[in-house]
Design a protein around this motif. Sequence first.
Motif, PDB file in Angstrom:
ATOM      1  N   ASP A  30       0.721  -1.239   0.019  1.00 53.45           N
ATOM      2  CA  ASP A  30       0.604  -0.348   0.154  1.00 53.45           C
ATOM      3  C   ASP A  30       0.832   1.305  -0.161  1.00 53.45           C
ATOM      4  O   ASP A  30       2.449   1.779   1.344  1.00 53.45           O
ATOM      5  N   ILE A  31       0.078   2.620  -0.519  1.00 54.88           N
ATOM      6  CA  ILE A  31       0.793   3.882  -0.447  1.00 54.88           C
ATOM      7  C   ILE A  31      -0.276   4.589  -0.319  1.00 54.88           C
ATOM      8  O   ILE A  31      -0.911   4.299   0.031  1.00 54.88           O
ATOM      9  N   PHE A  32       0.766   5.705   0.618  1.00 56.32           N
ATOM     10  CA  PHE A  32       0.134   6.467   1.500  1.00 56.32           C
ATOM     11  C   PHE A  32       0.093   7.947   0.123  1.00 56.32           C
ATOM     12  O   PHE A  32       1.334   8.737   0.147  1.00 56.32           O
ATOM     13  N   LEU A  33      -1.512   8.461  -0.025  1.00 60.95           N
ATOM     14  CA  LEU A  33      -0.916   9.532   0.239  1.00 60.95           C
ATOM     15  C   LEU A  33      -1.442  10.665   0.862  1.00 60.95           C
ATOM     16  O   LEU A  33      -2.243  10.347   1.494  1.00 60.95           O
ATOM     17  N   THR A  34      -0.133  11.632   1.205  1.00 57.99           N
ATOM     18  CA  THR A  34      -0.331  12.498   2.014  1.00 57.99           C
ATOM     19  C   THR A  34      -0.163  14.694   1.911  1.00 57.99           C
ATOM     20  O   THR A  34      -0.065  14.530   0.624  1.00 57.99           O
ATOM     21  N   GLU A  35      -0.661  14.597   2.947  1.00 58.04           N
ATOM     22  CA  GLU A  35      -0.033  16.200   2.239  1.00 58.04           C
ATOM     23  C   GLU A  35       0.051  17.207   4.182  1.00 58.04           C
ATOM     24  O   GLU A  35      -0.484  16.447   5.517  1.00 58.04           O
ATOM     25  N   VAL A  36       0.973  17.886   4.564  1.00 59.70           N
ATOM     26  CA  VAL A  36       1.541  18.393   4.916  1.00 59.70           C
ATOM     27  C   VAL A  36       0.507  18.914   6.124  1.00 59.70           C
ATOM     28  O   VAL A  36       0.450  20.057   5.650  1.00 59.70           O
ATOM     29  N   THR A  37       0.532  18.981   7.540  1.00 61.00           N
ATOM     30  CA  THR A  37      -0.446  19.953   8.156  1.00 61.00           C
ATOM     31  C   THR A  37       0.240  19.807   9.437  1.00 61.00           C
ATOM     32  O   THR A  37       1.525  19.378   9.989  1.00 61.00           O
ATOM     33  N   GLU A  38       0.319  20.809  10.390  1.00 64.98           N
ATOM     34  CA  GLU A  38       0.607  21.022  11.752  1.00 64.98           C
ATOM     35  C   GLU A  38       0.422  20.262  12.275  1.00 64.98           C
ATOM     36  O   GLU A  38      -1.313  19.903  12.695  1.00 64.98           O
ATOM     37  N   GLY A  39       0.704  19.338  13.153  1.00 66.69           N
ATOM     38  CA  GLY A  39      -0.415  18.465  13.870  1.00 66.69           C
ATOM     39  C   GLY A  39      -0.442  19.338  15.314  1.00 66.69           C
ATOM     40  O   GLY A  39      -0.092  20.631  15.647  1.00 66.69           O
ATOM     41  N   ALA A  40      -0.929  18.867  16.833  1.00 61.20           N
ATOM     42  CA  ALA A  40      -1.444  19.519  17.651  1.00 61.20           C
ATOM     43  C   ALA A  40      -0.120  20.317  19.109  1.00 61.20           C
ATOM     44  O   ALA A  40      -0.702  21.083  19.018  1.00 61.20           O
ATOM     45  N   ASP A  41       0.999  19.268  18.576  1.00 60.58           N
ATOM     46  CA  ASP A  41       1.817  19.961  19.214  1.00 60.58           C
ATOM     47  C   ASP A  41       2.421  20.429  18.782  1.00 60.58           C
ATOM     48  O   ASP A  41       3.937  20.491  19.309  1.00 60.58           O
ATOM     49  N   GLY A  42       2.230  21.029  17.593  1.00 58.88           N
ATOM     50  CA  GLY A  42       2.774  22.380  16.681  1.00 58.88           C
ATOM     51  C   GLY A  42       3.662  21.274  15.813  1.00 58.88           C
ATOM     52  O   GLY A  42       5.170  21.995  15.045  1.00 58.88           O
ATOM     53  N   ASN A  43       4.088  19.564  16.244  1.00 52.89           N
ATOM     54  CA  ASN A  43       4.647  19.384  14.883  1.00 52.89           C
ATOM     55  C   ASN A  43       4.477  19.204  13.998  1.00 52.89           C
ATOM     56  O   ASN A  43       3.684  19.018  13.567  1.00 52.89           O
ATOM     57  N   LEU A  44       4.809  19.156  12.318  1.00 53.05           N
ATOM     58  CA  LEU A  44       4.551  19.170  11.489  1.00 53.05           C
ATOM     59  C   LEU A  44       4.636  17.753  10.811  1.00 53.05           C
ATOM     60  O   LEU A  44       5.162  17.246  11.306  1.00 53.05           O
ATOM     61  N   LEU A  45       3.527  16.567  10.175  1.00 51.04           N
ATOM     62  CA  LEU A  45       3.005  15.994  10.144  1.00 51.04           C
ATOM     63  C   LEU A  45       2.647  15.192   8.677  1.00 51.04           C
ATOM     64  O   LEU A  45       2.007  16.545   7.835  1.00 51.04           O
TER      65      LEU A  45
END
Lengths: 415, 342
Positions: free
Chosen positions: A365-380
């Motif tokens: 499986d391959i994952f299509l993603t988009e960068v967002t800011e997580g709840a703790d401020g880390n980029l995910l």
Amino acid sequence: MRIHRRTLLALALATGLTAPSLALAADDGIKIGLLATFEGPFTVLGEDGERGAMTAVEEVGGKVAGKTIEIVKGSSDASPDSAVRAARKLVEQDGVKVLVGPLSGDEGLAVKDYAKTQPTVTFINGTSAAQDTTLRNPAENFFRFSTDGAQWMAGLGTYAFNDKGYKKVATVAEDYSFPYTQVFGFMAEFCKAGGKVPSKSWVPIGNKDYSSVIAAIPDDVDAIYVALGGADAVNFLTQYQQSGGTAPLIGGSITVDQTVLTSKGKLRDVLIGTPAAGPTADTNDSPSWMKFLEQYKKQPGAFPSPSLFAHGYYVNMKAALLALEQAGGDVSDGGAKLRDALSKLSFDTPTGKVSLDKNRNAIADIFLTEVTEGADGNLLNKLVKVVSQVNQTLGIPEDEFMKLGAVNRDNPSCP
Amino acid sequence: MSLTLAAQDAAPQQTWLEKLGPGHIILAVALVLYPLVASDFFLTQIGGYSLIFGMLALSLMMLAGYGGMVSLAQITVAGIAAYAIAILGNNNSNVLGFGWPWWLAAPFAVLAAAVASALIGWISVRTEGIYTIMITLAIATATYYFAQQNYAIFNGHSGYAGIHAPSFWGVNWRDPKAFYYLCLGFAVLSYAAILYGARSTFGLTLQAIRDNPRRMRALGYDVTAHKVFAWFLAGIIAGLAGVLLVWFNGRVSPGTIGVDVAIDVLIIAVIGGLQHPIGPFLGALVVVLMQTFAIDIVGAERFNTLIGLVFLVIVFVSPDGILGLWGRIKPYLAQESLRSGP
């Protein structure tokens, strides 16, 4: 008297040279070689790969089929020469019968060639993702349970064209086989959907100054596809931003990896919203991924979320251990039983089911993603979509796929 | 001229065995018998590799020790020979590869390396001291990046793979034993040539130029020509090493001729010592052993620190390298028999 001393010296020298080879005493453990980049531009990535591999080893308590696992490490600096030298040392000096690695594209091609000269040793990939490591002229004893760079791009080209509405994209990528494969994977879909790629820039690994590259990017592109890794990605993105560039980004699999997302500075703002694709997604909330995350975080120096190098080394090491278990830890038959078990192996990884095709390359499986800011401020990397069970020919029939030709700087092309 | 004649006249008549000296004979026997005790790995990855890098450092030692010209471009010269073998002979990268037989490709590659070396020398002999280092470093770096980005000749980052050592007389010369003896043969040849060359008219002239170029020019010697010819000779040795290196690796890529490797060659020469041609080989052995086994001693994270520390200690304890260390111990050992026992 003088002669006597010199004789002694010569003898001492000679024994010094041969003694280490005598230290190869047999014990009841099983030796697994771990080849990664512990020096050079990809050091950070190599260290995370090691964390992934060690996670798999610790999961089984350091034992397989009742035998203690002994990990022997080899280091390369991302050049094919150094990878083969390190592999030779592990195989010919340390006597490993199973080798997990290497990390980067051209290293994988070189180690595959070396594998052909060592038919009794089983080579399992680390994270090297050049297409031709397994597609053209493969080695019988080289297995890849992590997918290749073109597979990692599955879904991204279509998403960029249809959902994001980018019609014209320039690419910036490192100048070697892995980024060629990534650009190939992206363009295969993007060009088919009707997109255009007017400019492709290839930069050497470890490049520091991107001003000429940035100047060469056409003004009228809708987005820039960036397939750079580690320090290169940070350098390019920072300089692009400083030069006033505003085009949105599309990320290669290692461009917006945790190794880059954890970097400090204004870069963060640019990265948010960048679509990318790869074998992992940080916000994957499946129980198996959460379990893996928990295990991984026990490793010293672990990132907030494992990079795809940790994931790739984990999956490949896990495959090695599962197959070794099935073969009863017995590699005395030149690894035939082990390789048989490997080629039939199908198991559930933290990112879904993985199995091998006839070239011993993974279907996963391959994952299509988009960068967002997580709840703790880390980029995910937020999970957008899962493209299930991508094979090496990206769903295209094999003979048709082979006609597309080998990946290189000029193939494919749709200006 | 008169100087050489005087030196020869002064030496008493010796048989060739005496001239060779017991040290050389014992070393030769040990090296020839080494394959009896060594594993394949120690034969090629340590033995062969050390001999190849020893030859590279030897070519640097010749330039630096006898000519006073420290070069960082020796690996570049070797790289030219290596690429020439890949281009003129066969490779499986589908780029160039003219398919010349080895007996044509190898001499041509060495010649190309020697000519390139003479060219580098011709450019850099105008400078002295640290400026020679700078200009050769610039040449090495430029060649590395050119090879990295040129696809028509150098095939870019991936370079050439699938280069095979020749097989003839029923021997595959990449087999561990055969390859070790091949390296040993060329290393001994280069070593002997340097030993002989250092006492030859040319060698003595070169050393005189090193010590006082102005006086030599006043005496009517062409200083530039002598220096450039020294570069040509060093290029032959480096070129031979390059041919062996590409046969050893079976491949050549820009990583083979990178700046870090260029610095490795300099480290080898400095660690070994520049006064005697045996120094580079000792240095190569120490460096290759350290680079191979440091990772087993301190683990993957810090092994480069250990390598650096060992080199630092060697240079700190003995600024003349390992040879200098021996030079200090030798007088002590020679007098030991005079000391009264306990």
